[in-house]
Design a protein around this motif. Structure first.
Motif, mmCIF file in Angstrom:
data_model
loop_
_atom_site.group_PDB
_atom_site.id
_atom_site.type_symbol
_atom_site.label_atom_id
_atom_site.label_comp_id
_atom_site.label_asym_id
_atom_site.label_seq_id
_atom_site.Cartn_x
_atom_site.Cartn_y
_atom_site.Cartn_z
ATOM 1 N N ALA A 161 0.844 -1.207 0.000
ATOM 2 C CA ALA A 161 0.000 0.000 0.000
ATOM 3 C C ALA A 161 0.876 1.254 0.000
ATOM 4 C CB ALA A 161 -0.904 -0.001 1.225
ATOM 5 N N ASP B 104 -2.817 4.796 -2.356
ATOM 6 C CA ASP B 104 -4.029 4.074 -1.927
ATOM 7 C C ASP B 104 -4.758 4.864 -0.847
ATOM 8 O OD1 ASP B 104 -3.616 1.386 -3.310
ATOM 9 O OD2 ASP B 104 -1.688 1.737 -2.325
ATOM 10 N N GLY C 222 -9.130 4.561 -4.149
ATOM 11 C CA GLY C 222 -8.300 5.004 -3.024
ATOM 12 C C GLY C 222 -9.116 5.890 -2.087
#
Ligand SMILES: C[S@@+](CC[C@H](N)C(=O)[O-])C[C@H]1O[C@@H](n2cnc3c(N)ncnc32)[C@H](O)[C@@H]1O
Length: 255
Positions: free
Chosen positions: A70, A141, A170
């Motif tokens: 991430a 993200d 996101g």
């Protein structure tokens, strides 16, 4: 729905700043001037409740922080406490966390704090303007900002820039002060407008920033207006959750 045309730009407006550029540089100078005492003052003035707010925000985004690889950006990270709270939520994942701020002095303190912390999963720091981020589109993200967004010279431009750097799907979390209602709100306002600026000025030794704080909260859009602005900027599923009777609150949105 608020107007979001160029003629109705709304954002931080420190006293004496005639346009957005002057506002941004006044904000940067202000935070640079209080950087050495910023953490101490934060904890005193919020009675340490700020720690709970950062943690609660970080926990809200556990599902993203747990994703392998991430990419996370903490905007207006200052001395890094929100960034560190995010890092603490990264257990076994290899999420990469980046803190960005346009005040070099604030970032220096963040970097000093991370040097003292565990080496693994240490956030990285970048000097950058939230209104003109040095990242490609659809890169992150998750984008967070704690008590920083309110200081931007143009809120709509700030939201659009967050949308730009977020990948589709996101999420964004903006933690900032609010204005509590009712009797508690009335008492709190006395503290926030009268007591806090005096203590802040006394401890920081700098006149200005702690008078600007309540003024900037009063200027900030209401939750309803902020949510409408988020939707106009390209977020869906936007929500606001009050923290501690609405003294603070978390705006969430999904791209
Ligand atoms: C109140 S501090 C918050 C710091 C930290 N996030 C926290 O929760 O303690 C606000 C920070 O926003 C930064 N900031 C304000 N406007 C900015 C901008 N346009 N670009 C980058 N940073 C900005 C300031 O330099 C300052 O460090």
């Amino acid at each position: 729905m608020p107007e979001t045309t160029k003629s109705s730009v709304i954002g931080a407006a420190p006293e004496g700043a005639g346009d957005a550029q002057a506002a941004a540089s006044a904000v940067r100078d202000m935070f640079t001037s209080i950087a050495p005492r910023y953490d101490l003052l934060n904890h005193i003035l919020s009675l340490n409740i700020d720690r709970l707010w950062w943690r609660r925000t970080a926990r809200t985004f556990r599902h993203i922080l747990a994703m392998p690889g991430a990419r996370v950006l903490d905007l207006c990270c200052g001395t890094g406490d929100m960034t560190f709270a995010l890092r603490r939520e990264v257990w076994k994942s290899d999420a990469r966390i980046l803190g960005a701020d346009f005040s070099h002095a604030m970032l220096q303190r963040a970097a000093a704090k991370s040097a003292a912390a565990a080496r693994d999963k240490t956030p990285r720091w970048v000097e950058a303007d939230a209104l003109n981020l040095p990242f490609p589109k659809a890169h992150f993200d998750l984008v967070t900002s704690a008590f920083g967004f309110r200081n931007l010279a143009d809120y709509d431009a700030g939201l659009r820039e967050i949308v730009r750097v977020l990948r589709p799907g996101g999420e964004c979390g903006i933690l900032d002060f609010g204005e509590p209602k009712g009797l508690f709100g009335a008492l709190y306002r006395v503290y926030f407008r009268e007591v806090l600026p005096r203590i802040g000025t006394m401890i920081s030794g700098v006149r200005g920033p702690y008078a600007y704080l309540p003024a900037s909260v009063e200027r900030f859009p209401s939750p309803e207006e902020m949510l409408a602005r988020m939707e106009s900027a390209g977020f869906s599923e936007s929500t606001w959750s009050p923290y501690t009777f609405g003294i603070a609150g978390l705006y969430r949105g999904k791209k």
